[in-house]
Design an enzyme around this catalytic site. Structure first.
Site, PDB file in Angstrom:
ATOM      1  CG  HIS A 122     -99.883 -11.321  -2.781  1.00  8.72           C
ATOM      2  ND1 HIS A 122    -101.214 -11.343  -2.436  1.00  8.72           N
ATOM      3  CD2 HIS A 122     -99.193 -11.457  -1.619  1.00  8.72           C
ATOM      4  CE1 HIS A 122    -101.319 -11.498  -1.116  1.00  8.72           C
ATOM      5  NE2 HIS A 122    -100.105 -11.570  -0.601  1.00  8.72           N
ATOM      6  CG  ASP A 199     -99.224  -5.659  -5.905  1.00  2.57           C
ATOM      7  OD1 ASP A 199     -98.909  -4.852  -5.011  1.00  2.57           O
ATOM      8  OD2 ASP A 199     -99.480  -6.856  -5.692  1.00  2.57           O
ATOM      9  CD  GLN A 202     -93.719  -7.153  -0.236  1.00  2.00           C
ATOM     10  OE1 GLN A 202     -92.740  -6.660   0.333  1.00  2.00           O
ATOM     11  NE2 GLN A 202     -94.653  -7.813   0.432  1.00  2.00           N
ATOM     12  CE  LYS A 225     -97.859  -6.235   2.103  1.00  2.00           C
ATOM     13  NZ  LYS A 225     -97.551  -7.478   2.799  1.00  2.00           N
ATOM     14  CB  CYS A 364    -100.278 -14.867  -0.600  1.00  2.00           C
ATOM     15  SG  CYS A 364    -101.025 -14.930   1.014  1.00  2.00           S
TER      16      CYS A 364
HETATM   17  N1  PMP Z   1     -99.299  -7.725  -3.321  1.00  2.00           N
HETATM   18  C1  PMP Z   1     -98.093  -8.047  -2.837  1.00  2.00           C
HETATM   19  C2  PMP Z   1     -96.921  -8.118  -3.760  1.00  2.00           C
HETATM   20  C3  PMP Z   1     -97.961  -8.308  -1.472  1.00  2.00           C
HETATM   21  O1  PMP Z   1     -96.759  -8.635  -0.983  1.00  2.00           O
HETATM   22  C4  PMP Z   1     -99.085  -8.230  -0.624  1.00  2.00           C
HETATM   23  C5  PMP Z   1     -98.990  -8.514   0.862  1.00  2.00           C
HETATM   24  N2  PMP Z   1     -98.242  -9.646   1.183  1.00  2.00           N
HETATM   25  C6  PMP Z   1    -100.303  -7.863  -1.193  1.00  2.00           C
HETATM   26  C7  PMP Z   1    -100.374  -7.628  -2.536  1.00  2.00           C
HETATM   27  C8  PMP Z   1    -101.542  -7.745  -0.358  1.00  2.00           C
HETATM   28  O2  PMP Z   1    -101.446  -6.662   0.511  1.00  2.00           O
HETATM   29  P1  PMP Z   1    -102.545  -6.427   1.627  1.00  2.00           P
HETATM   30  O3  PMP Z   1    -102.697  -7.728   2.338  1.00  2.00           O
HETATM   31  O4  PMP Z   1    -101.965  -5.356   2.489  1.00  2.00           O
HETATM   32  O5  PMP Z   1    -103.795  -5.999   0.942  1.00  2.00           O
END
Ligand code: PMP
Length: 408
Positions: A122, A199, A202, A225, A364
């Site tokens: 991401h 990270d 997910q 999430k 993203c």
């Molecule tokens: N890493 C991953 C794999 C994600 O899916 C996301 C959110 N789509 C993020 C980071 C960012 O998370 P946040 O917007 O809650 O900071």
């Protein structure tokens, strides 16, 4: 196994109608809906417990402080961290990664050093490293992804050099659903004496996480999430690493003493929590963790796998060639696809009109889209409150959209 109808009653928003159609919410990888207990916890916090924490001698301040610290212990227990001071509350995954990128670079990175990430990250796990790289002449090395959507582990092993200082990789891809072999990733890095950030944005909502067993150095995730509130998340860091990192932001709470000659920083975890923390959010976050534990992570995982299998079959049997992105052996409940030459955006717009919420676009993860040679996908992502009936309605919706957009 799970009483889904009873579970759905815990999430009032699932009863909504949009465009006069029952809402079918398949955008859970972007954010999840909140059960009543979480919303009530926020209400109760503001009605009955609100006072600034850690500073007051008065009753309410002490109650709010205890609730916040209890929430920290809940997060600690949920991911099986050794100490509660290894849990730092942040605004979410993004802030947690920025915290580590910035402080790790300050303490340990210098010109010529290398950080390894992967092609399925991401933007939150790309851009913070690029910012550090640009400022310090550091190289960001990228583990490629194969056609199934799995990391090329041989290529990963070959990326290590004397200059490698950190590995930062997603546990689960938000686009492909791939569950990466993080045990192997971590063990390989540790053989080179390199720490690892995972990270977990997910992963945490879909499987039991044990940071002790993983032996991971940093693990980050967002409350929103996993059925918790927005604006809060957690950074787990091994005590030995957090102790070595400098503070991220300066301000109240993160100091032991301040004078114009010398400021002494507070101990963990407060060193990294400058300013008034989101102590209402933290307690609602903990409530969300208690809620999913009440259902059981193993049962959640098994049911979501069943939903993924069912949806994958349905999408594959559409009357049009479908490309599914992410065919890893070990996947979470994310289904990214393109149907024929229908643009993902058109598909998403028309499904929306049928009350079906999916995500479309690059998610993203633009570098991953480039590697796949596409602009974007349609992504349906499932949570344990979704049903096979909803997937049937989704498949019918897809058929209708396909008929509308293809000339036969
Ligand atoms: N890493 C991953 C794999 C994600 O899916 C996301 C959110 N789509 C993020 C980071 C960012 O998370 P946040 O917007 O809650 O900071």
């Amino acid at each position: 196994m799970l009483d889904i109808q009873a579970i759905r009653k815990d999430f009032p928003i699932l009863g909504l109608k949009v465009y006069d159609k029952p809402l079918i919410y398949f955008d859970n990888a972007a954010t999840t809906q909140k059960p009543t207990v979480v919303v009530e916890k926020i209400r109760d916090g503001y009605y009955n417990v609100n006072a600034n924490i850690h500073r007051g001698v008065h009753f309410l301040s002490q109650a709010a402080t205890e609730a916040h610290e209890e929430a920290r212990r809940k997060v600690q227990q949920f991911i099986n961290a050794r100490y509660s001071h290894e849990i730092i509350f942040t605004r979410g995954t993004t802030e947690a990664i920025n915290l580590v990128a910035s402080t790790f670079a300050d303490a340990f990175l210098s010109s010529g050093d290398e950080v390894i990430i992967s092609a399925m990250e991401h933007h939150s796990n790309i851009v913070p490293w690029q910012i550090q790289a640009a400022g310090k002449d550091i190289a960001v090395k990228v583990v490629p992804v194969d056609e199934k959507g799995e990391l090329c582990m041989d290529a990963y092993r070959r990326l290590f050099s004397e200059k490698t200082k950190l590995v930062a990789v997603a546990h689960v891809s938000n686009v492909l659903g791939t569950v990466n072999p993080v045990e192997d990733i971590i063990a390989t890095a540790h053989n080179h004496n390199v720490p690892v950030l995972i990270d977990g944005a997910q992963a945490v909502p879909h499987m039991r996480i044990d940071v002790e067993r993983l032996d991971v150095d940093f693990y980050v995730f967002s409350a929103h999430k996993i059925y918790g509130p927005t604006g809060i998340g957690a950074l787990y860091g091994k005590e030995e690493w957090l102790d070595k990192l400098p503070p991220y932001q300066g301000g109240g709470e993160m100091i032991a003493s301040v004078s114009f000659e010398k400021t002494v920083f507070n101990e963990l975890p407060f060193k990294f929590e400058a300013g008034t923390p989101d102590y209402i959010g933290s307690t609602a976050f903990a409530e969300a963790l208690r809620y999913v534990e009440g259902i059981g992570m193993e049962r959640i995982a098994a049911y979501e796998q069943e939903l993924l299998r069912y949806a994958t079959e349905k999408v594959q049997s559409l009357d049009i060639p479908v490309r599914i992105f992410g065919r890893a052996g070990h996947k979470s409940s994310v289904l990214s696809f393109l149907a024929g030459d229908i643009h993902h955006y058109d598909m998403g717009m028309l499904l929306d009109r049928l009350g079906i919420a999916v995500r479309t676009g690059h998610h993203c993860a633009q570098p991953l889209m480039q590697a796949l040679g596409i602009e974007g996908t349609v992504r349906a992502s499932f949570a344990f409150y979704n049903t096979k009936e909803e997937i049937d309605a989704f498949a019918d919706g897809l058929e209708r959209v396909i008929k509308m957009l293809t000339k036969r």
